[in-house]
Design a protein around this motif. Sequence first.
Motif, PDB file in Angstrom:
ATOM      1  N   VAL A  14      11.644  -4.378  -9.660  1.00 55.69           N
ATOM      2  CA  VAL A  14      10.599  -4.817  -8.733  1.00 55.69           C
ATOM      3  C   VAL A  14      10.399  -6.329  -8.841  1.00 55.69           C
ATOM      4  O   VAL A  14      10.313  -7.030  -7.825  1.00 55.69           O
ATOM      5  N   GLY A  15      10.354  -6.830 -10.052  1.00 56.50           N
ATOM      6  CA  GLY A  15      10.184  -8.270 -10.250  1.00 56.50           C
ATOM      7  C   GLY A  15      11.315  -9.077  -9.642  1.00 56.50           C
ATOM      8  O   GLY A  15      11.086 -10.079  -8.950  1.00 56.50           O
ATOM      9  N   ARG A  16      12.536  -8.635  -9.863  1.00 53.44           N
ATOM     10  CA  ARG A  16      13.689  -9.375  -9.327  1.00 53.44           C
ATOM     11  C   ARG A  16      13.760  -9.255  -7.807  1.00 53.44           C
ATOM     12  O   ARG A  16      14.086 -10.220  -7.111  1.00 53.44           O
ATOM     13  N   ALA A  17      13.447  -8.098  -7.271  1.00 46.97           N
ATOM     14  CA  ALA A  17      13.447  -7.921  -5.810  1.00 46.97           C
ATOM     15  C   ALA A  17      12.394  -8.819  -5.172  1.00 46.97           C
ATOM     16  O   ALA A  17      12.636  -9.404  -4.108  1.00 46.97           O
ATOM     17  N   LYS A  74      11.019  -0.968   0.323  1.00 45.46           N
ATOM     18  CA  LYS A  74      11.143  -1.018   1.781  1.00 45.46           C
ATOM     19  C   LYS A  74       9.775  -1.186   2.444  1.00 45.46           C
ATOM     20  O   LYS A  74       9.675  -1.802   3.494  1.00 45.46           O
ATOM     21  N   ASN A  75       8.741  -0.643   1.820  1.00 41.58           N
ATOM     22  CA  ASN A  75       7.386  -0.755   2.370  1.00 41.58           C
ATOM     23  C   ASN A  75       6.673  -2.041   1.962  1.00 41.58           C
ATOM     24  O   ASN A  75       5.714  -2.441   2.624  1.00 41.58           O
ATOM     25  N   GLU A  76       7.104  -2.674   0.891  1.00 43.66           N
ATOM     26  CA  GLU A  76       6.372  -3.826   0.374  1.00 43.66           C
ATOM     27  C   GLU A  76       7.040  -5.173   0.589  1.00 43.66           C
ATOM     28  O   GLU A  76       6.365  -6.194   0.559  1.00 43.66           O
ATOM     29  N   ILE A  77       8.348  -5.201   0.776  1.00 49.48           N
ATOM     30  CA  ILE A  77       9.056  -6.475   0.911  1.00 49.48           C
ATOM     31  C   ILE A  77       9.392  -6.724   2.378  1.00 49.48           C
ATOM     32  O   ILE A  77      10.091  -5.929   3.004  1.00 49.48           O
ATOM     33  N   PHE A  78       8.882  -7.822   2.900  1.00 51.80           N
ATOM     34  CA  PHE A  78       9.197  -8.211   4.272  1.00 51.80           C
ATOM     35  C   PHE A  78      10.692  -8.504   4.371  1.00 51.80           C
ATOM     36  O   PHE A  78      11.250  -9.194   3.527  1.00 51.80           O
ATOM     37  N   ASN A  79      11.328  -7.970   5.398  1.00 52.77           N
ATOM     38  CA  ASN A  79      12.759  -8.169   5.615  1.00 52.77           C
ATOM     39  C   ASN A  79      13.552  -7.759   4.369  1.00 52.77           C
ATOM     40  O   ASN A  79      14.434  -8.494   3.907  1.00 52.77           O
ATOM     41  N   LEU A 126      14.055   5.769   2.693  1.00 49.64           N
ATOM     42  CA  LEU A 126      14.324   4.676   3.629  1.00 49.64           C
ATOM     43  C   LEU A 126      15.575   3.885   3.257  1.00 49.64           C
ATOM     44  O   LEU A 126      15.765   2.747   3.715  1.00 49.64           O
ATOM     45  N   ALA A 127      16.438   4.466   2.440  1.00 48.80           N
ATOM     46  CA  ALA A 127      17.694   3.808   2.068  1.00 48.80           C
ATOM     47  C   ALA A 127      18.569   3.617   3.306  1.00 48.80           C
ATOM     48  O   ALA A 127      18.540   4.424   4.236  1.00 48.80           O
ATOM     49  N   ASP A 128      19.331   2.553   3.306  1.00 47.62           N
ATOM     50  CA  ASP A 128      20.231   2.255   4.417  1.00 47.62           C
ATOM     51  C   ASP A 128      21.520   3.060   4.338  1.00 47.62           C
ATOM     52  O   ASP A 128      22.180   3.290   5.352  1.00 47.62           O
TER      53      ASP A 128
END
Length: 142
Positions: A54-57, A84-89, A110-112
């Motif tokens: 999470v920190g690195r993302a 996917k819900n917390e990081i814009f783009n 929500l994986a691609d």
Amino acid sequence: MSTLSSPTDRQQTILLYSDDVTVREAVRSAVGAVARSGGEPLRWVEVASYDAVVGRADEGGIDLMILDGETDKAGGMGVCRQLKNEIFNCPPVLLLTGRPQDAWLASWSLADAAVPRPLDPVELQRAARSLLLARVADGAVR
């Protein structure tokens, strides 16, 4: 990380999350070290804990995240959905599932893309490179 004028000139970075070193080795081996023929080597950022992924993302600069759905304590599926819900783009996510029947869970997360175990190196490489190429084509790589 410096920003270059062309997204295809920049080294692509893959964030790999698994608490199992053998899984991380298998993924790196299957995907390979070079993003495209004659291109820059891929930059791998490996993490083994929830806080680290999470920190690195959150820091950004990631072109693809490969998350192990079988990671203990905080599996890749839940982490994927959160990111996917917390990081814009949010960058694309390739999820490693426990078995082919887990495709519906990958969809929920929500994986691609998803690759089931046992990991097929050809399928894994194809999925990872497809997501990296799509990211470049979309102009999302900065």
